[in-house]
Design an enzyme around this catalytic site. Structure first.
Site, mmCIF file in Angstrom:
data_model
loop_
_atom_site.group_PDB
_atom_site.id
_atom_site.type_symbol
_atom_site.label_atom_id
_atom_site.label_comp_id
_atom_site.label_asym_id
_atom_site.label_seq_id
_atom_site.Cartn_x
_atom_site.Cartn_y
_atom_site.Cartn_z
ATOM 1 N N SER A 129 0.773 -1.286 -0.037
ATOM 2 C CA SER A 129 -0.153 -0.095 0.223
ATOM 3 C C SER A 129 0.770 1.484 0.044
ATOM 4 C CB SER A 129 -1.165 0.115 1.319
ATOM 5 O OG SER A 129 -0.192 -0.130 2.276
ATOM 6 N N HIS B 242 -5.220 -3.016 -2.782
ATOM 7 C CA HIS B 242 -4.753 -2.123 -3.736
ATOM 8 C C HIS B 242 -4.694 -2.760 -5.071
ATOM 9 C CE1 HIS B 242 -4.084 0.954 -0.983
ATOM 10 N NE2 HIS B 242 -3.703 0.256 -0.112
ATOM 11 N N LYS C 136 -11.413 0.858 -2.143
ATOM 12 C CA LYS C 136 -10.562 1.478 -3.020
ATOM 13 C C LYS C 136 -11.106 1.620 -4.638
ATOM 14 C CE LYS C 136 -7.675 0.944 0.675
ATOM 15 N NZ LYS C 136 -6.844 0.509 1.585
HETATM 16 C C1 LIG Z 1 -6.964 -0.124 3.153
HETATM 17 C C2 LIG Z 1 -6.459 -1.168 3.477
HETATM 18 C C3 LIG Z 1 -7.112 -2.088 4.052
HETATM 19 C C4 LIG Z 1 -8.362 -1.610 5.076
HETATM 20 O O1 LIG Z 1 -9.489 -1.556 4.204
HETATM 21 P P1 LIG Z 1 -10.547 -0.674 4.482
HETATM 22 O O2 LIG Z 1 -11.744 -1.122 3.716
HETATM 23 O O3 LIG Z 1 -10.119 0.480 4.109
HETATM 24 O O4 LIG Z 1 -10.645 -0.982 6.143
HETATM 25 C C5 LIG Z 1 -6.587 -3.334 4.641
HETATM 26 N N1 LIG Z 1 -5.472 -3.682 3.925
HETATM 27 C C6 LIG Z 1 -4.740 -2.787 3.238
HETATM 28 C C7 LIG Z 1 -3.522 -3.356 2.493
HETATM 29 C C8 LIG Z 1 -5.311 -1.464 2.976
HETATM 30 O O5 LIG Z 1 -4.499 -0.806 2.049
#
Ligand SMILES: *Cc1c(COP(=O)(O)O)cnc(C)c1O
Length: 389
Positions: free
Chosen positions: A182, A210, A241
């Site tokens: 990320s 991602h 995302k």
């Molecule tokens: C954003 C993210 C999460 C959390 O997801 P949300 O739906 O925003 O709670 C989990 N793992 C990674 C690698 C992330 O980047």
């Protein structure tokens, strides 16, 4: 007792204090910040530009009208509505997975899954750069934990050998990695990790947060793009995302998914996501994984290539090292009309504070040229070492 104000001022002087930034407009290519000019948005994870799309907005409105706003209870009590199950069936189908389960967020998915799978007789082995939710899940589980240097297969192998000498007959060994990291935007060596976890009779959890909607056929993620979907025991991700909404998911075998509904505390003890949201995600999957998604991914990849040739995800870090340097570059860019966050410890290791650029299908080619021009002015030495080739 420690004084919270003192704690905050320590954070401040270390360049580690965080503050909320108020956005006055919907998400999109640019956002309106209070008290400053409109900024081009290079900080969101809305990779396909769907968060504020007409398509998702109208689906959401229709589903609220039909299904209501709230879900009333947790999934196991009376919160499981047709929309939740239809979403899970559709996702499992799409991902060629025997079963799927959704959570209220990716964070809830990560902590719930790991804590459900592992306990004190088990072993969790994670990449050093894994997301906080994965680390917290591992800690919550009470399992013995080992961390391997980022993408280091040899050290992963040695941790797996270590677990082998310690494990009991019923112990689980769980290997955890992200597919697209990320804060660095690089990819995990998934084929090598699959080989190792098979050799050492362990399970693999891959967080595709991602990658879902971005990489692979139909945007199914990195595992799909490498033909490894069937070898990854637990694929998790988020709809927050590229999919433009919110909510986490797990794709896994039927018994593993059923184990989650029995043991994952973040799933069991939390109110089900709104049925309108579940139905919007369900229908939104047609966008993300269909021809519209393909068009948007083509634009996203062209934007990414325009920004920095040869990158493998929509995330581009520029490591400045010092917290204050990253904060000041971010502030200068904001004054110039570009929203780019300064990412600092503990999100990234100490001494590796950075600007993190995220590209989106919503950007115009000119936006990216303007950003590059600004970077060449604000951090010329960094710009040269990252972009001149
Ligand atoms: C954003 C993210 C999460 C959390 O997801 P949300 O739906 O925003 O709670 C989990 N793992 C990674 C690698 C992330 O980047």
């Amino acid at each position: 007792m420690r004084d919270p104000e003192e704690e905050l001022s320590e954070l401040e002087s270390a360049g580690l204090r965080r503050r909320l930034r108020r956005i006055e407009s919907p998400q999109g290519r640019s956002v309106a910040l209070t008290g400053t000019r409109e900024c081009l948005n290079f900080s969101s994870n809305d990779y396909l530009g769907l968060a504020n799309s007409e398509e998702l907005k109208s689906l959401y409105q229709i589903h609220i009208g039909k299904l209501g706003a709230g879900s009333g209870a947790s999934r196991l009590v009376c919160g499981t509505m047709a929309a939740h199950l239809e979403l899970e069936e559709k996702l499992a189908d799409l991902k060629n997975s025997p079963a799927a389960l959704t959570f209220s967020s990716g964070f809830a998915a990560a902590t719930g899954i790991i804590q459900a799978l592992c306990g004190k007789d088990d072993f969790v082995i994670l990449d050093k750069l894994c997301h906080a939710s994965l680390i917290d899940g591992a800690r919550l589980s009470g399992a013995a934990m080992r961390v391997y240097p980022h993408n280091d297969l040899e050290r992963l192998a040695s941790h797996l050998r270590w677990a082998e000498t310690k494990r009991g007959r019923n112990s689980r060994v769980l290997v955890i990695t992200e597919s697209v990291f990320s804060m660095d935007g690089d990819l995990a060596p998934l084929a090598g990790i699959c080989d190792l976890k098979d050799t050492h009779d362990s399970l693999l959890l891959v967080d595709e947060a991602h990658a879902f909607g971005v990489l692979g056929p139909q945007g199914r993620g990195l595992a799909a793009s490498l033909g490894l979907e069937k070898r990854v025991d637990l694929q998790m991700g988020t709809f927050s995302k590229a999919a433009g909404l919110s909510g986490g998911y797990l794709c896994a075998s039927r018994p593993l998914v059923d184990l989650m509904t029995n043991r994952a505390r973040s799933f069991i003890y939390s109110t089900a996501p709104s049925p309108a949201l579940a139905a919007t995600i369900r229908d939104g999957l047609d966008l993300v994984c269909g021809t519209r998604g393909e068009e948007l991914r083509t634009i996203l990849f062209a934007n990414r290539e325009r920004f920095l040739s040869g990158t493998s995800s929509a995330i581009v870090p520029m490591i400045l090292g010092d917290n204050h340097a990253a904060l000041s570059a971010s502030a200068t860019l904001q004054d110039m009309g570009f929203l780019v966050p300064a990412i600092r410890y503990p999100t990234v290791p100490r001494g590796s504070a950075r600007l993190r650029f995220t590209l989106s299908a919503a950007h115009y080619p000119d936006d990216i040229e303007a950003l590059k021009k600004a970077l060449a002015e604000v951090i010329p030495d960094r710009y040269d070492s990252n972009f001149a080739s």
